[in-house]
Enzyme design. Structure first.
Site, PDB file in Angstrom:
ATOM      1  N   HIS A 127     -20.859  13.111  -9.805  1.00  0.00           N
ATOM      2  CA  HIS A 127     -19.508  13.463 -10.248  1.00  0.00           C
ATOM      3  C   HIS A 127     -18.906  14.334  -9.147  1.00  0.00           C
ATOM      4  O   HIS A 127     -19.634  15.059  -8.446  1.00  0.00           O
ATOM      5  CB  HIS A 127     -19.657  14.265 -11.550  1.00  0.00           C
ATOM      6  CG  HIS A 127     -18.387  14.593 -12.239  1.00  0.00           C
ATOM      7  ND1 HIS A 127     -17.582  15.630 -11.839  1.00  0.00           N
ATOM      8  CD2 HIS A 127     -17.791  14.060 -13.335  1.00  0.00           C
ATOM      9  CE1 HIS A 127     -16.547  15.716 -12.651  1.00  0.00           C
ATOM     10  NE2 HIS A 127     -16.641  14.770 -13.567  1.00  0.00           N
ATOM     11  N   ASP A 205     -27.334  18.894 -11.874  1.00  0.00           N
ATOM     12  CA  ASP A 205     -26.137  18.811 -12.707  1.00  0.00           C
ATOM     13  C   ASP A 205     -26.574  18.138 -14.007  1.00  0.00           C
ATOM     14  O   ASP A 205     -26.829  16.930 -14.038  1.00  0.00           O
ATOM     15  CB  ASP A 205     -25.084  17.979 -11.962  1.00  0.00           C
ATOM     16  CG  ASP A 205     -23.881  17.685 -12.841  1.00  0.00           C
ATOM     17  OD1 ASP A 205     -23.856  18.121 -14.012  1.00  0.00           O
ATOM     18  OD2 ASP A 205     -22.961  17.006 -12.341  1.00  0.00           O
ATOM     19  N   GLN A 208     -24.308  15.711 -18.193  1.00  0.00           N
ATOM     20  CA  GLN A 208     -24.458  14.541 -19.067  1.00  0.00           C
ATOM     21  C   GLN A 208     -25.854  14.440 -19.665  1.00  0.00           C
ATOM     22  O   GLN A 208     -26.124  13.506 -20.414  1.00  0.00           O
ATOM     23  CB  GLN A 208     -24.183  13.249 -18.276  1.00  0.00           C
ATOM     24  CG  GLN A 208     -22.754  13.098 -17.832  1.00  0.00           C
ATOM     25  CD  GLN A 208     -21.773  12.942 -18.984  1.00  0.00           C
ATOM     26  OE1 GLN A 208     -22.147  12.659 -20.113  1.00  0.00           O
ATOM     27  NE2 GLN A 208     -20.502  13.161 -18.698  1.00  0.00           N
ATOM     28  N   LYS A 231     -19.234  19.382 -23.856  1.00  0.00           N
ATOM     29  CA  LYS A 231     -19.835  18.051 -23.945  1.00  0.00           C
ATOM     30  C   LYS A 231     -20.972  18.030 -24.959  1.00  0.00           C
ATOM     31  O   LYS A 231     -21.545  17.000 -25.235  1.00  0.00           O
ATOM     32  CB  LYS A 231     -20.358  17.606 -22.577  1.00  0.00           C
ATOM     33  CG  LYS A 231     -19.240  17.289 -21.578  1.00  0.00           C
ATOM     34  CD  LYS A 231     -19.817  16.689 -20.326  1.00  0.00           C
ATOM     35  CE  LYS A 231     -18.868  16.740 -19.151  1.00  0.00           C
ATOM     36  NZ  LYS A 231     -17.804  15.750 -19.188  1.00  0.00           N
ATOM     37  N   CYS A 370     -14.221  10.405 -11.961  1.00  0.00           N
ATOM     38  CA  CYS A 370     -14.497  11.473 -10.975  1.00  0.00           C
ATOM     39  C   CYS A 370     -15.676  11.084 -10.081  1.00  0.00           C
ATOM     40  O   CYS A 370     -16.511  11.927  -9.729  1.00  0.00           O
ATOM     41  CB  CYS A 370     -14.751  12.814 -11.638  1.00  0.00           C
ATOM     42  SG  CYS A 370     -13.358  13.399 -12.590  1.00  0.00           S
TER      43      CYS A 370
END
Ligand code: PLP
Length: 412
Positions: A127, A205, A208, A231, A370
């Site tokens: 991303h 990261d 997600q 999220k 993104c």
């Protein structure tokens, strides 16, 4: 709610007031949870209760209300720490978002530790939040910026690591655990052990991943891990950075101002302890309390059950969409992907697809997600993306397929 092996999505859905409405006369099928998740009553109630009973600035007042607010804020930190099995709550920094967490590492570690001859490694699946800050600090410091490519199957091609390692002194490897555009689950364990063999740090990261699967920072191999509250069914405007304590302690601050100092004089300022050193200004206290409530909610449902549910939905969606010959699917097979399915409809722009689906009450994402470098690699400018969460029902995937048949009929 007791943890359950097979998730009762219809019952869970009843916790989410947003599903009580209709969109264009149809029940809302929210298939865009990768962008942000809906909020259960338990989270909304926790935020309202905090404002109604305990609200004051945290870490400031020496009065009952401020102490109560501080306790709630620090209690949320303890919950978030437990959620990723951090060895200490002091290793959790509250930020504004996963984006800010990643920028914090890039600025407060990267700018101070990188120099010409060093190599910064990201992946083609990143991303922009875990790509642009690293590209920027590499340029600023003169370090080399390298990408681990994706192969034909949209998985990382780790055979490129040897060549990347030959380009200089690898100092940091930054990768997502789950790709937001393709759902690919990345082999962080292998990347982390390669990074550590090079003497580099591993930045993960988990924007997600944290909402959808159990994360244990003590076994993952990461040195830093970033994720957002919104999220994972929590409020917007709060996120978390987990970092190894010794790294956080060595780093310079990112934002400067109130709360993060030890002593300020005309001549110089010294920094407070971790994590306060990274939390300048008025903290997002109500948001953090909601973040803690969201963590409680997900853990009560059970992270394994959530992961399994989404995995089944992804497999079902791949099967159903695979029946339509005019659909191109992107990403790995179901057993190596999370609850995210990206696709294109032959000859129809994703924005048009998404518009027609909206008339059917179905919300999906259309765009580059993104991930412009990845889109270029795939040879497209955009894709449609359906993404699932604990409240998603298989019937909503059936509705997506029916909606796509209408798209084809109207625009094909
Ligand atoms: C993989 C990934 N990383 C980082 C982010 C940024 O998260 P936020 O917008 O909450 O900062 C996102 C958001 O979509 C994402 O999917």
């Amino acid at each position: 709610m007791t943890p359950q092996l097979k998730l009762d999505a219809p019952r869970i859905r009843a916790d989410f007031p947003i599903f009580e409405q209709v969109i264009h006369g149809k029940p809302l099928a929210f298939l865009d949870s990768a962008v942000t998740a809906q909020k259960p009553r338990q989270v909304l109630d926790a935020v309202r209760e905090f404002y109604e009973t305990s609200y004051a600035n945290v870490h400031r007042g020496v009065y009952t209300l401020s102490e109560r607010a501080t306790e709630a804020y620090e209690g949320a930190r303890t919950k978030v720490a437990g959620f990723v099995n951090a060895p200490s709550a002091r290793e959790i920094v509250f930020t504004r978002s996963a984006t800010e967490s990643l920028n914090l590492v890039a600025y407060a570690w990267g700018l101070w530790n990188l120099r010409p001859g060093d190599v910064v490694v990201v992946t083609e699946l990143e991303h922009h939040s875990n790509f642009v800050p690293w590209q920027f600090v590499a340029r600023k410091t003169g370090a080399t910026f390298r990408m681990i490519p994706v192969d034909e199957g949209a998985e990382l091609d780790l055979s490129a690591l040897d060549a990347i390692g030959g380009d200089g002194d690898v100092k940091v490897v930054a990768a997502n655990l789950v790709s937001n555009s393709l759902g690919t689950i990345n082999p962080i364990d292998r990347l982390a052990s390669w990074a550590h063999d090079q003497g580099a740090l591993m930045v993960v990261d988990a924007a997600q991943a944290a909402p959808h699967r159990k994360i244990d920072v003590q076994t993952l191999g990461a040195d830093f891990l970033a994720f957002s509250s919104h999220k994972l069914c929590g409020p917007t405007s709060v996120g978390a950075l987990w970092g190894r304590r010794e790294l956080l302690e060595q780093m310079e601050p990112f934002n400067l101002g109130g709360h993060m100092i030890r002593k300020v004089t005309f001549e110089e300022t010294t920094w407070g302890d971790v994590p306060g050193k990274f939390e300048a200004g008025t903290q997002p206290s109500a948001e953090a309390v909601g973040f803690g409530a969201a963590v409680d909610y997900l853990q009560a449902v059970g992270m394994e059950a959530i992961e399994q549910h989404e995995h089944e939905l992804a497999a079902y969606a791949l099967d159903r969409l695979g029946e339509l010959p005019w659909i191109t699917l992107y990403g790995p097979p179901a057993d190596r992907r999370a609850g995210i399915v990206s696709f294109n409809v032959d000859g129809i722009h994703p924005h048009d697809v998404s518009q027609v689906l909206d008339w059917e009450g179905i919300a999906i994402r259309a765009g580059h997600h993104c991930c412009q470098p990845l889109m270029r690699k795939l040879g497209v400018t955009a894709t449609n993306r359906a993404s699932f969460y604990l409240y998603t029902l298989p019937e909503e995937i059936d509705r997506l397929v029916e909606g796509l048949l209408k798209v084809k009929e109207k625009l094909g």
